[in-house]
Write a protein that holds these residues in place. Sequence first.
Motif, short mmCIF file in Angstrom:
data_model
loop_
_atom_site.label_atom_id
_atom_site.label_comp_id
_atom_site.label_asym_id
_atom_site.label_seq_id
_atom_site.Cartn_x
_atom_site.Cartn_y
_atom_site.Cartn_z
N GLN A 120 0.82 -1.22 0.00
CA GLN A 120 0.00 0.00 0.00
C GLN A 120 0.85 1.27 0.00
O GLN A 120 0.37 2.33 -0.36
N PHE A 210 -5.69 -7.06 -3.98
CA PHE A 210 -5.63 -5.60 -3.85
C PHE A 210 -5.27 -4.91 -5.17
O PHE A 210 -6.00 -4.05 -5.65
N TRP A 211 -4.13 -5.31 -5.74
CA TRP A 211 -3.68 -4.65 -6.97
C TRP A 211 -4.63 -4.88 -8.14
O TRP A 211 -5.02 -3.91 -8.82
N VAL A 214 -7.51 -2.62 -7.93
CA VAL A 214 -7.21 -1.23 -8.23
C VAL A 214 -7.06 -1.01 -9.74
O VAL A 214 -7.54 -0.03 -10.29
N PHE B 231 -7.29 -6.74 4.62
CA PHE B 231 -8.10 -5.91 3.72
C PHE B 231 -9.21 -6.74 3.07
O PHE B 231 -10.39 -6.44 3.23
N PHE B 235 -13.18 -5.98 3.14
CA PHE B 235 -13.71 -5.39 1.92
C PHE B 235 -14.84 -6.26 1.36
O PHE B 235 -15.88 -5.75 0.94
N VAL B 250 -6.05 -0.62 6.25
CA VAL B 250 -5.81 -0.71 4.81
C VAL B 250 -7.07 -0.38 4.02
O VAL B 250 -7.00 0.23 2.95
N LEU B 251 -8.22 -0.72 4.57
CA LEU B 251 -9.47 -0.36 3.92
C LEU B 251 -9.63 1.16 3.90
O LEU B 251 -10.04 1.75 2.89
N TYR B 254 -7.41 2.43 1.26
CA TYR B 254 -7.97 2.13 -0.06
C TYR B 254 -9.06 3.12 -0.42
O TYR B 254 -9.09 3.68 -1.53
N GLU B 255 -9.96 3.36 0.52
CA GLU B 255 -11.08 4.26 0.20
C GLU B 255 -10.60 5.70 0.05
O GLU B 255 -11.10 6.43 -0.81
N PHE B 258 -8.86 5.48 -3.55
CA PHE B 258 -9.57 5.08 -4.76
C PHE B 258 -11.08 5.29 -4.72
O PHE B 258 -11.78 4.94 -5.65
#
Lengths: 275, 294
Positions: A120, A210-211, A214, B231, B235, B250-251, B254-255, B258
Amino acid sequence: MKMKITTKILIYVLALIIICFMLFPFLWMVLTSFKTPAEIQRLPISFFPDSFKNLSNYEEVFNRQPFMRFIANSMLISSFSCLFSILITTMAGYGFSKFDFRFKEFFFFLILCFLIVPFQAVVVPLFQWAVKFHLADTYTGLVLPLLVSSFGVFLMRQGMDVVPIELIEAARIDGSSEFHTFYKIVMPQVKTFIATQAIIKFMWSWNEFFWPLVITNRVDMKVVTVGLQSFTNMYFVEYHLITAAAVLSVVPMVIMFAIFQRGIVRAVAMSGLKG
Amino acid sequence: MRKRTYNSRKGLIGFLFVFPAVLYFLVVYTYPFIQTFLLSFFTEHRGVSSFVGLENYKEVLTDSLFWKSLINTAYLTLISVPITIVLALLVAVLLDKSPSILVRNTLQIASLLPMMMSLVAASLIFQWIFDPVYGILNELLVKFGMKKQPFFSSPTQVIPSVAIITIWIRVGFSATILLAGLQSIPTHYYEAALIDGASPVKSFFKITLPLLNSQIVLVCISEIIFAVKAFDQVFITTGGGPANSSRVIVLHLYETAFKWFDYNEASTIAILLFVLLMIISIFQWVFMRKKVEY
């Protein structure tokens, strides 16, 4: 050493409980995948599906989403990153272990840092690049951060340390070129390490979420994990489809497990070296 | 003189072998990492970014949502890690001691099989098992005379439910590492303890655990890091809900990146996460150095 009968019984009972806990989700997933929507909403719950011949959920999964494409994408990404990682990390492990040059330990440290740095912490700039260079929704973009693992470099250096230097010297005296020595003499010596890394890398890439989440947006570029997630986007959660899709996503890995079981146990035990 | 030229040639060859890996990490990891670090000191307004010093850090560290995610992450870690370790230790001992090879092999396969499943798939399956209405777990609870539980849709039960997914996926990994450690303990220690009249329980706590120290520390740290980076589980099952009660760090990152497209703040959170993980790793390094000798 003889064991008391009560100890034996205790061991079996505990083992059985744990085995049930570990296997039940698999069992329940498979059983649910054969049930119709009406069956899964039936109370009290019927443990077994009415018919194991009911494959309509699987058909529906393929109709709803290009699930085969997801599996193929995952296969492609995982195999490629696996092969690439093996080549690059084996070379690096050899260089770090058997040669001396300036800044060697610095370079090694630089790579090892990324055992700690979470993904991350690089994801935002990587994403910005991907957008800038039109790598979003491409295989290149998907595979880019998965190509070489720092754990792999570490593991291969450990592996190379075991190879006797005399073997390499002898090959050199015989006039073998450096690359030939590496490829023909050194690589076969670290077979188990290569196998270990191949297994771990393939598993990690296959289950990566994760990746791909995204970087992919287009349906035909999704990998299995992201594809699975797309079944949850609906207003109502359709577990009969989700379980069928989950079964499909796990089957390749379970086949791999069946073939490489011993190697996987060793791989996990070896990944404990990471200290 | 000749020797030196040979060495520099050899050095060059060595460098060429590591070069692809070094280049890759410089370009794909080191450079973006530095960029993340820089991003955390800037802010962007209408496409123009300007230096703001520690302003982002101030903002993140005073954001109640950030602290909420941090506390949730800590809570998840505190539940999942100890249970994973104890279960893994139990599995390792059972594997080591099982008198039947069939039981041993079945247990080994069963404990490692979850590792083959992605966290995404595992989360979906557990969500189904824990379903408030049609879930089989609730059916069992009712059979045993208890009430149905909401699990993932309850603010108090959601983190423990997520922890169960994490535990299920991880036990096999830790058990395998601990088993390797168990098998490296020489049997004559136990024989000596037996002659001295020590009970099996006593020899477990006095011999096994101390000699397993380095593996236990390793497993603890791996599990802590895994839980801190959680995560997928969250999620997929809740997306952080209900009412942010399962929002993990991590969530949150992420939010921020993104969903709200605040790259600068996301980078700040990423750097803080990195610092947290670094502290944990330093702990590992310190504890690993304490070798137990008999």
